[in-house]
Scaffold this motif. Structure first.
Motif, PDB file in Angstrom:
ATOM      1  N   LYS A 167       0.832  -1.206   0.000  1.00 19.33           N
ATOM      2  CA  LYS A 167       0.000   0.000   0.000  1.00 19.33           C
ATOM      3  C   LYS A 167       0.867   1.257   0.000  1.00 19.33           C
ATOM      4  O   LYS A 167       0.609   2.214  -0.752  1.00 19.33           O
ATOM      5  CB  LYS A 167      -0.913   0.001   1.226  1.00 19.33           C
ATOM      6  N   ALA A 168       1.872   1.254   0.861  1.00 17.26           N
ATOM      7  CA  ALA A 168       2.764   2.412   0.920  1.00 17.26           C
ATOM      8  C   ALA A 168       3.512   2.597  -0.395  1.00 17.26           C
ATOM      9  O   ALA A 168       3.726   3.734  -0.861  1.00 17.26           O
ATOM     10  CB  ALA A 168       3.750   2.240   2.075  1.00 17.26           C
ATOM     11  N   GLU A 169       3.902   1.492  -1.008  1.00 21.64           N
ATOM     12  CA  GLU A 169       4.601   1.579  -2.291  1.00 21.64           C
ATOM     13  C   GLU A 169       3.697   2.166  -3.374  1.00 21.64           C
ATOM     14  O   GLU A 169       4.129   2.990  -4.195  1.00 21.64           O
ATOM     15  CB  GLU A 169       5.086   0.189  -2.690  1.00 21.64           C
ATOM     16  N   ALA A 170       2.417   1.762  -3.361  1.00 21.66           N
ATOM     17  CA  ALA A 170       1.476   2.290  -4.347  1.00 21.66           C
ATOM     18  C   ALA A 170       1.219   3.781  -4.123  1.00 21.66           C
ATOM     19  O   ALA A 170       1.134   4.570  -5.076  1.00 21.66           O
ATOM     20  CB  ALA A 170       0.168   1.508  -4.278  1.00 21.66           C
ATOM     21  N   VAL A 171       1.100   4.189  -2.851  1.00 22.25           N
ATOM     22  CA  VAL A 171       0.889   5.612  -2.547  1.00 22.25           C
ATOM     23  C   VAL A 171       2.099   6.430  -2.963  1.00 22.25           C
ATOM     24  O   VAL A 171       1.973   7.531  -3.533  1.00 22.25           O
ATOM     25  CB  VAL A 171       0.583   5.785  -1.047  1.00 22.25           C
ATOM     26  N   LEU A 172       3.295   5.913  -2.685  1.00 18.58           N
ATOM     27  CA  LEU A 172       4.511   6.628  -3.065  1.00 18.58           C
ATOM     28  C   LEU A 172       4.614   6.774  -4.579  1.00 18.58           C
ATOM     29  O   LEU A 172       5.005   7.838  -5.093  1.00 18.58           O
ATOM     30  CB  LEU A 172       5.729   5.888  -2.517  1.00 18.58           C
ATOM     31  N   ALA A 173       4.239   5.727  -5.301  1.00 20.03           N
ATOM     32  CA  ALA A 173       4.271   5.814  -6.762  1.00 20.03           C
ATOM     33  C   ALA A 173       3.259   6.834  -7.267  1.00 20.03           C
ATOM     34  O   ALA A 173       3.519   7.563  -8.238  1.00 20.03           O
ATOM     35  CB  ALA A 173       3.980   4.437  -7.355  1.00 20.03           C
ATOM     36  N   GLN A 174       2.103   6.911  -6.618  1.00 22.30           N
ATOM     37  CA  GLN A 174       1.090   7.878  -7.027  1.00 22.30           C
ATOM     38  C   GLN A 174       1.552   9.303  -6.747  1.00 22.30           C
ATOM     39  O   GLN A 174       1.325  10.214  -7.553  1.00 22.30           O
ATOM     40  CB  GLN A 174      -0.221   7.592  -6.303  1.00 22.30           C
ATOM     41  N   LEU A 175       2.216   9.493  -5.606  1.00 21.49           N
ATOM     42  CA  LEU A 175       2.717  10.822  -5.281  1.00 21.49           C
ATOM     43  C   LEU A 175       3.858  11.226  -6.203  1.00 21.49           C
ATOM     44  O   LEU A 175       4.044  12.420  -6.492  1.00 21.49           O
ATOM     45  CB  LEU A 175       3.178  10.865  -3.824  1.00 21.49           C
ATOM     46  N   GLU A 176       4.621  10.268  -6.654  1.00 20.75           N
ATOM     47  CA  GLU A 176       5.730  10.557  -7.567  1.00 20.75           C
ATOM     48  C   GLU A 176       5.295  10.521  -9.027  1.00 20.75           C
ATOM     49  O   GLU A 176       6.146  10.606  -9.921  1.00 20.75           O
ATOM     50  CB  GLU A 176       6.854   9.542  -7.337  1.00 20.75           C
ATOM     51  N   TYR A 215       6.672  13.736   1.818  1.00 22.90           N
ATOM     52  CA  TYR A 215       5.357  14.143   1.313  1.00 22.90           C
ATOM     53  C   TYR A 215       4.353  14.444   2.436  1.00 22.90           C
ATOM     54  O   TYR A 215       3.188  14.732   2.136  1.00 22.90           O
ATOM     55  CB  TYR A 215       4.788  13.045   0.406  1.00 22.90           C
ATOM     56  N   TYR A 216       4.771  14.369   3.693  1.00 23.22           N
ATOM     57  CA  TYR A 216       3.897  14.632   4.844  1.00 23.22           C
ATOM     58  C   TYR A 216       2.638  13.756   4.798  1.00 23.22           C
ATOM     59  O   TYR A 216       1.537  14.199   5.122  1.00 23.22           O
ATOM     60  CB  TYR A 216       3.488  16.113   4.912  1.00 23.22           C
ATOM     61  N   TYR A 217       2.829  12.535   4.388  1.00 25.55           N
ATOM     62  CA  TYR A 217       1.690  11.626   4.193  1.00 25.55           C
ATOM     63  C   TYR A 217       1.765  10.499   5.228  1.00 25.55           C
ATOM     64  O   TYR A 217       2.825   9.917   5.468  1.00 25.55           O
ATOM     65  CB  TYR A 217       1.716  11.035   2.780  1.00 25.55           C
TER      66      TYR A 217
END
Length: 243
Positions: A167-176, A215-217
């Motif tokens: 999940k964290a990897e997917a969020v990081l990819a979305q933010l990037e 990203y303060y996420y």
């Protein structure tokens, strides 16, 4: 009815039961008398058994008399009681110089067996051994249950680490602004079991801290904060347990 034919209903005596003869009645009564005598007659005890029975009865009477004497107080005419009174003993008080001794005399246990003083009764010893075995078995069962629960928790925790990492990897990819490429699984005939992915808690923590610092996420809050100060003030913590 024609002549020459036999009349079956004429003679009814052939249908009646035969009368019992006096001799047969006498034989049956003799047999019943013999059976009743054999039942009522008991085998006489041998002299060894009679002697053993008398000794047991005598022991029971002596034990009852001894226990009855123990229930009554020692009379003042007793020599030991007189000696205690001469040394300052007061009936009903404790023994000893400071009055911290015994009030009642030491209890008496009647033992008729030939075993030593430390030997337990066979029935009590058997019950004690069975109780110890049951306690040992119950303790082992409890230990197995605790170990099973611990392994189940560790397994569940490992799965949660893997899920949260993805999940964290997917969020990081979305933010990037990049896509997460999933590897295609080959299926040839029967599906082969996929090896479990090894992701440690340190890997997950590294990913979570990267989301928070850059990203303060917060993954478990599910939102992006305006600043690092807002993240530190409003987010309860880094791990899933904190939420």
């Amino acid at each position: 009815m024609a002549e020459g034919e036999e009349d079956y209903m004429g003679d009814l005596s052939q249908f009646l039961p035969p009368e019992a003869s006096p001799s047969s009645e006498k034989v049956s009564s003799n047999k019943s008398a013999v059976v009743s005598k054999s039942v009522n007659k008991r085998k006489p005890l041998s002299w060894q058994e009679q002697r053993k029975l008398k000794r047991q009865q005598k022991q029971i009477e002596e034990d009852q008399q001894t226990l009855a004497n123990l229930e009554s107080a020692i009379p003042e005419s007793n020599i030991g009681f007189k000696m205690l009174k001469q040394m300052g003993y007061i009936p009903g008080s404790c023994l000893g110089k400071d009055g911290s001794g015994r009030v009642e005399p030491v209890g008496l246990e009647i033992r008729r067996g030939r075993a030593g003083l430390g030997k337990e009764d066979s029935r009590l010893e058997k019950a004690r051994i069975e109780k110890e075995k049951s306690e040992i078995g119950q303790k082992k069962e409890e230990e197995l249950m605790v170990d099973f629960e611990h392994r189940q928790k560790e397994r569940w925790r490992g799965r949660r680490v893997v899920v949260n990492f993805h999940k964290a990897e997917a969020v990081l990819a979305q933010l990037e602004n990049r896509e997460v490429v999933e590897e295609a699984k080959e299926k040839e005939g029967e599906e082969e079991e996929e090896e479990e992915e090894i992701i440690t808690e340190e890997d997950l923590l590294t990913m979570l801290m990267k989301l928070r610092d850059e990203y303060y996420y917060c993954l478990f809050c599910g939102c992006r904060y305006d600043s690092l100060e807002a993240l530190a003030g409003d987010c309860p913590g880094v791990s899933e347990e904190d939420h």
